[in-house]
Design an enzyme around this catalytic site. Structure first.
Site, mmCIF file in Angstrom:
data_model
loop_
_atom_site.group_PDB
_atom_site.id
_atom_site.type_symbol
_atom_site.label_atom_id
_atom_site.label_comp_id
_atom_site.label_asym_id
_atom_site.label_seq_id
_atom_site.Cartn_x
_atom_site.Cartn_y
_atom_site.Cartn_z
ATOM 1 N N HIS A 135 19.423 -16.121 -16.990
ATOM 2 C CA HIS A 135 20.504 -16.918 -16.431
ATOM 3 C C HIS A 135 19.974 -18.166 -15.728
ATOM 4 O O HIS A 135 20.720 -18.899 -15.089
ATOM 5 C CB HIS A 135 21.289 -16.032 -15.438
ATOM 6 N N LYS A 192 18.407 -21.929 -15.020
ATOM 7 C CA LYS A 192 18.582 -23.301 -15.514
ATOM 8 C C LYS A 192 17.438 -24.120 -14.940
ATOM 9 O O LYS A 192 17.448 -24.455 -13.750
ATOM 10 C CB LYS A 192 19.920 -23.904 -15.081
ATOM 11 N N ASP A 249 7.575 -34.166 -17.362
ATOM 12 C CA ASP A 249 6.238 -34.702 -17.060
ATOM 13 C C ASP A 249 5.576 -33.967 -15.896
ATOM 14 O O ASP A 249 4.653 -34.504 -15.274
ATOM 15 C CB ASP A 249 6.299 -36.204 -16.754
ATOM 16 N N HIS A 272 31.815 -22.752 -9.729
ATOM 17 C CA HIS A 272 30.652 -22.161 -10.389
ATOM 18 C C HIS A 272 29.397 -22.325 -9.531
ATOM 19 O O HIS A 272 28.320 -21.875 -9.899
ATOM 20 C CB HIS A 272 30.448 -22.820 -11.764
ATOM 21 N N LYS A 280 26.545 -21.822 -6.746
ATOM 22 C CA LYS A 280 25.899 -20.686 -6.097
ATOM 23 C C LYS A 280 25.159 -21.252 -4.885
ATOM 24 O O LYS A 280 23.970 -21.587 -4.956
ATOM 25 C CB LYS A 280 24.925 -19.986 -7.034
ATOM 26 N N ASP A 306 23.417 -22.068 9.220
ATOM 27 C CA ASP A 306 23.322 -22.943 10.387
ATOM 28 C C ASP A 306 23.131 -24.392 9.964
ATOM 29 O O ASP A 306 23.808 -24.866 9.058
ATOM 30 C CB ASP A 306 22.212 -22.455 11.315
#
Length: 482
Positions: free
Chosen positions: A219, A221, A226, A400, A402, A407
């Site tokens: 899952h 990404k 470079d 979507h 996450k 604080d």
């Protein structure tokens, strides 16, 4: 006929008992998960329940010895080249809460990188505009890993841009999750391989729509260009992420771009995943360190750690443990944006006790859902959260993101949802950032999103239709299964 029915029944009962014994003695599943599976065996037709279990609950186990050997080889060889002693010092700013950085270093063995430039993307449009521009400027290598790469406008734009870079002599490697892309025409990737790019499926299906490893999904990404510029966050490659879906819009997401030392550890994770899907030992290439781990010249001090988790590691719940630590360490405020809520007892107890300690806890989930069962399980917790003093918001669209903010100085942005699948079954990766300015920016985005959300109160539960309450109760029973 009666004898056949009885024989079939006894076979099913025996297989169910065998499955439970496997869960208890070999898999050592959580007791609540075992109870949920036993309930599934009782309620579902025998053959269907066994099929669901062996595909979603068990399935062929990962070759952990092979993976651990691979991980050990990569880290052992790279540790000879990377001076890890450079990444063991906490930020010296007295205004920063370094407790999470210390925890990630000691518990999750995550390097503390202090010299980074970080940019927050609040929309997929901004992220892709920047990503395509950066890819076009690549000189040597482009590494890309996505859970989903759709064969649509943005997917073809990405692949066509990569093809042009291959023609310029840039080394391009792409990994995609085969389950995430199960409905995607592979002609999209064939264009790139025909041009000379490398494309690898993670846990490939041997038959269309039949994948015995579908329970374990990559899952993550990750993009590394470079060895200097990295991207990580919630945005996959698809038009719906650009708020072009007919129903799931506006689409709210979050991604980060990193230039600096932390990119080394995005690169390291990519190489780990590459070594699993490919027999090519990239670390044996000439000028390996110069090409893939160039020395960073960034002087801006922003502390960032890359934390990965997955069923391939002994501490497979690394990100969950970091989330839990953030909940307990909050002193003033805790902000959470997630598409799904699926608590086990420990997490639910942690977040409720934090709220009851006088700390402001705000949770934002979407008003529009993409997965009905998971969403109903999520909304089943809302009344309990509100009664504990937690502010719950429904975003007017689909979330979507996450994101967790603790604080004024700690922010987590990544791929891990606030549910058991992300914590225990998926391969995930997050950036934990300890920095006042980045945290200020993310908090500003959160509070702006509140202006586009509905704050829930006790009337939310009272006004629920009876059928919805029944559906929630059923979905919650099975929330730990998947």
């Amino acid at each position: 006929m009666t004898i056949l029915v009885l024989a079939f029944s006894w076979v099913c009962i025996s297989l169910n008992i065998l499955s439970v014994l496997i869960m208890i003695f070999l898999e050592r599943k959580d007791i609540r998960s075992i109870q949920s599976w036993i309930l599934a065996f009782l309620l579902l037709p025998p053959i269907f329940s066994l099929y669901i279990y062996f595909i979603f609950g068990c399935g062929p186990k990962l070759n952990k010895k092979k993976i651990e050997k691979r991980n050990y080889r990569i880290f052992n060889e790279l540790e000879k080249m990377i001076d890890y002693s450079e990444y063991d010092s906490l930020p010296d700013d007295p205004n920063l809460d370094t407790s999470i950085a210390k925890f990630n270093f000691l518990h999750n063995k995550s390097a503390i990188t202090q010299f980074n430039d970080i940019k927050i993307f609040n929309t997929a449009y901004d992220k892709f505009e920047d990503l395509i521009k950066t890819i076009k400027s690549a000189k040597h290598t482009i590494h890309i890993l996505y859970y989903i790469i759709k064969n649509d406008n943005i997917g073809n734009l990405l692949i066509d841009t990569l093809i042009n870079k291959v023609k310029e002599g840039v080394k391009v490697r792409v990994i995609y999750d085969d389950v995430g892309c199960i409905c995607v025409s592979k002609s999209l990737f064939k264009k790139l391989t025909n041009a000379g790019g490398e494309v690898y499926p993670f846990f490939p299906s041997y038959l269309k729509f039949i994948n015995l490893n579908l329970n374990y999904r990559n899952h993550r990404k990750i993009v590394v260009i470079d060895g200097k510029i990295g991207y990580v966050g919630g945005v996959n490659v698809g038009d719906e992420y650009m708020s072009l879906h007919k129903r799931l819009r506006p689409w709210k997401d979050c991604h980060v771009k990193i230039i600096g030392e932390a990119v080394n550890f995005l690169q390291l994770q990519f190489i780990q995943d590459l070594s699993y899907v490919s027999n090519h030992r990239i670390e044996t290439e000439n000028n390996f360190m110069e090409k893939y781990f160039p020395k960073s010249e960034i002087k801006n001090k922003t502390c960032a750690q890359i934390v990965a988790s997955g069923p391939d590691s002994k501490n497979y719940e690394n990100i969950k443990s970091s989330y839990t630590r953030m909940i307990y360490c909050a002193k003033k405020e805790l902000l959470i944006q997630t598409p799904y809520l699926a608590f086990d007892d420990n997490l639910l107890s942690a977040i409720i006790s934090t709220a009851k300690s006088g700390i402001k806890v705000k949770i934002m989930i979407p008003k529009i859902y993409d997965k009905r069962i998971v969403y109903r399980a999520s909304t089943s917790y809302i009344n309990q959260l509100i009664e504990s003093g937690i502010e719950v918001y429904l975003y007017n669209g689909f979330i979507h993101s996450k994101v967790i903010v603790m604080d004024d100085s700690v922010t987590s942005v990544g791929t891990a949802n606030f549910n058991m699948r992300s914590f225990s079954l998926n391969f995930e990766i997050n950036a934990f950032i300890t920095d006042l300015e980045i945290t200020r920016q993310v908090k500003e985005i959160f509070y702006e999103d509140i202006n586009h959300s509905i704050k829930l109160d006790e009337n939310f539960e009272k006004n629920k239709p009876l059928l919805v309450k029944l559906e929630e109760s059923i979905c919650r029973l099975f929330v730990l299964l998947f």
